[in-house]
Design an enzyme around this catalytic site. Sequence first.
Site, mmCIF file in Angstrom:
data_model
loop_
_atom_site.group_PDB
_atom_site.id
_atom_site.type_symbol
_atom_site.label_atom_id
_atom_site.label_comp_id
_atom_site.label_asym_id
_atom_site.label_seq_id
_atom_site.Cartn_x
_atom_site.Cartn_y
_atom_site.Cartn_z
ATOM 1 N N LYS A 202 0.830 -4.300 -8.819
ATOM 2 C CA LYS A 202 2.090 -4.295 -8.445
ATOM 3 C C LYS A 202 2.592 -5.574 -7.563
ATOM 4 O O LYS A 202 1.695 -5.853 -6.633
ATOM 5 C CB LYS A 202 2.470 -2.995 -7.643
ATOM 6 C CG LYS A 202 3.854 -3.060 -6.909
ATOM 7 C CD LYS A 202 4.184 -1.998 -6.361
ATOM 8 C CE LYS A 202 5.305 -1.980 -5.150
ATOM 9 N NZ LYS A 202 5.916 -0.765 -4.614
ATOM 10 N N ASP A 232 8.209 -5.409 -8.248
ATOM 11 C CA ASP A 232 9.442 -4.775 -7.506
ATOM 12 C C ASP A 232 9.986 -5.556 -6.544
ATOM 13 O O ASP A 232 9.901 -5.976 -5.375
ATOM 14 C CB ASP A 232 8.689 -3.596 -6.507
ATOM 15 C CG ASP A 232 9.594 -2.972 -5.731
ATOM 16 O OD1 ASP A 232 10.795 -2.876 -5.482
ATOM 17 O OD2 ASP A 232 8.642 -2.429 -4.469
ATOM 18 N N GLU A 257 10.398 -1.958 -10.817
ATOM 19 C CA GLU A 257 10.586 -1.171 -9.739
ATOM 20 C C GLU A 257 11.885 -1.568 -8.995
ATOM 21 O O GLU A 257 11.709 -2.775 -8.562
ATOM 22 C CB GLU A 257 9.493 -1.240 -8.625
ATOM 23 C CG GLU A 257 9.455 -0.217 -7.856
ATOM 24 C CD GLU A 257 8.146 -0.196 -7.158
ATOM 25 O OE1 GLU A 257 7.243 -0.159 -7.748
ATOM 26 O OE2 GLU A 257 8.180 0.025 -5.707
ATOM 27 N N ASP A 304 7.596 9.395 -1.756
ATOM 28 C CA ASP A 304 6.721 9.157 -0.364
ATOM 29 C C ASP A 304 6.855 10.240 0.544
ATOM 30 O O ASP A 304 7.883 10.714 0.971
ATOM 31 C CB ASP A 304 7.391 7.893 0.308
ATOM 32 C CG ASP A 304 6.715 7.297 1.550
ATOM 33 O OD1 ASP A 304 6.501 8.273 2.504
ATOM 34 O OD2 ASP A 304 6.719 6.179 1.697
ATOM 35 N N ASN A 333 4.293 2.503 2.440
ATOM 36 C CA ASN A 333 4.809 1.242 3.312
ATOM 37 C C ASN A 333 3.443 1.056 4.258
ATOM 38 O O ASN A 333 2.499 1.915 4.117
ATOM 39 C CB ASN A 333 5.785 2.250 4.207
ATOM 40 C CG ASN A 333 6.930 0.866 4.349
ATOM 41 O OD1 ASN A 333 6.746 -0.168 4.758
ATOM 42 N ND2 ASN A 333 8.072 1.346 4.102
HETATM 43 O O1 GLR Z 1 7.895 -0.194 -2.760
HETATM 44 C C1 GLR Z 1 8.500 -0.750 -2.072
HETATM 45 O O2 GLR Z 1 9.697 -0.750 -2.141
HETATM 46 C C2 GLR Z 1 7.927 -0.698 -0.700
HETATM 47 O O3 GLR Z 1 6.814 -0.519 -0.307
HETATM 48 C C3 GLR Z 1 8.524 -0.939 0.446
HETATM 49 C C4 GLR Z 1 7.965 -1.701 1.744
HETATM 50 O O4 GLR Z 1 8.954 -1.882 2.736
HETATM 51 C C5 GLR Z 1 7.590 -3.063 1.176
HETATM 52 O O5 GLR Z 1 8.521 -3.739 0.504
HETATM 53 C C6 GLR Z 1 7.077 -3.780 2.588
HETATM 54 O O6 GLR Z 1 6.276 -3.270 3.243
HETATM 55 O O7 GLR Z 1 7.426 -4.909 2.420
HETATM 56 MG MG MG Z 2 9.589 -0.351 -4.002
#
Ligand code: GLR
Ligand code: MG
Length: 435
Positions: A202, A232, A257, A304, A333
């Site tokens: 990803k 994403d 995503e 999550d 996260n």
């Molecule tokens: O899949 C996602 O959107 C994430 O994991 C959000 C997170 O905050 C991620 O974008 C990050 O930690 O930068």
């Molecule tokens: Mg995401």
Amino acid sequence: MVDHRPADLVVTEVRLTPVLVADPPLLNTQGVHQPYTPRLIIEVVTAGGATGLGETYGDAEYLALARPLATALVGRKVTDLNALAALAAHVDGAAGTAGPDGVDAAGLRGVRTADKLRRSVRSGFEVACLDAWGHATGLPVHALLGGAVRDRVPYGAYLFYRWERHPDGLGEPDDWGAALDPAGIVAQARRFADRYGFTSFKLKGGVFPPDQEAAAIRALAAAFPGRPLRLDPNGAWSVPTALQVADALADVLTYLEDPVSGTGAMARVAAGTTIPLATNMCVTTFEELPEAIARDAVRIVLSDHHYWGGLHATRELAALCRTFGLGLAMHSNTHLGISLAAMTHVAATVPDLDHACDTHYPWQTEDVLTERLAFRDGHLDVGDAPGLGVTLDRDRLAVLHHRWLADDGTYRNRDDAAAMRRVHPDWTTPPVPRW
Ligand SMILES: O=C([O-])C(=O)C[C@H](O)[C@@H](O)C(=O)[O-]
Ligand SMILES: [Mg+2]
């Protein structure tokens, strides 16, 4: 099963330890990760002497809710999990700290509501209770959730554009190097594949203009033919941009995503592409599900367990996804091994886990466990050790807590835009859509 009396399962003490965990300079559409990110470690101790571990977000608003919940939990049984929601709601009312509803500005966590904050806090307590219950009875957490349907859980490589180091030499250096173009992303993916055996990839997008990110996906497709690929951008694109990218990558993406922000925009993209859309942004609460289902906005929900309120709530979400024909996978996260173990236990119990789960864990060089969780062939073994099957390293916990105590407040709340301002003083969170 270990012999115990019901009274042994009563909570006698709850310890809360906020920590700051080193985090590399990973880029996303809002900015860059801080050198240190806050997490909260929860320990629940029972009358019988069992201790359970939980973990959740550690920003101030979560701590403010966790403190009264810790007090309220004393005297309850670790088996009393259905009462935890009411308990959490009550302490929230007493503390009045949940803050205004709106959109979360730190860390792309989707909608921000008082209930979601409560759920995120409650999830850490639920996991700690399950862990303690497991230790008291000799049973693994997955058994307390009804039993595992798989003996290992698949994870994917979470690729990030990143700098080599944080500015000003802050944070803990690592040896991943910078990744700012397709070649850098492919090199990063190779290292993930070689080191951990991951076979799904990803890419966190929304950082560079979409054609550059599409080129990185193309480079990954060439380097790893036939492997599941995802992109994403965290809602950073407009509907026309998302449709263009979807068209350009239709032959290589397993899913796209959160290409756009909001259920309405997601529904418009979904109607115009054959690529399934996944989300951990427009559906992060039970309240958001009916509209997303009615508008056919998403095909896959990335659960999550923190957002949804814990491991039982994740199983409720899984049942709803199954009922309405949605796929389920898991979002991550920045987190430590306690949350990864919790994810693994619940993922082991969900019959329809359609894709490899996300995890940030390989980016975290630090943990509070005596032994890091180890991926084998892109999977984590589920195991039958009591509770979560992990052990707290008190010395490591003390080091990371001391860092939190010593911090002047700069890092106690995650703010990726503020971290970016250290390099680009005029930086503000980009408006959506960014492209
Ligand atoms: O899949 C996602 O959107 C994430 O994991 C959000 C997170 O905050 C991620 O974008 C990050 O930690 O930068
Ligand atoms: Mg995401």
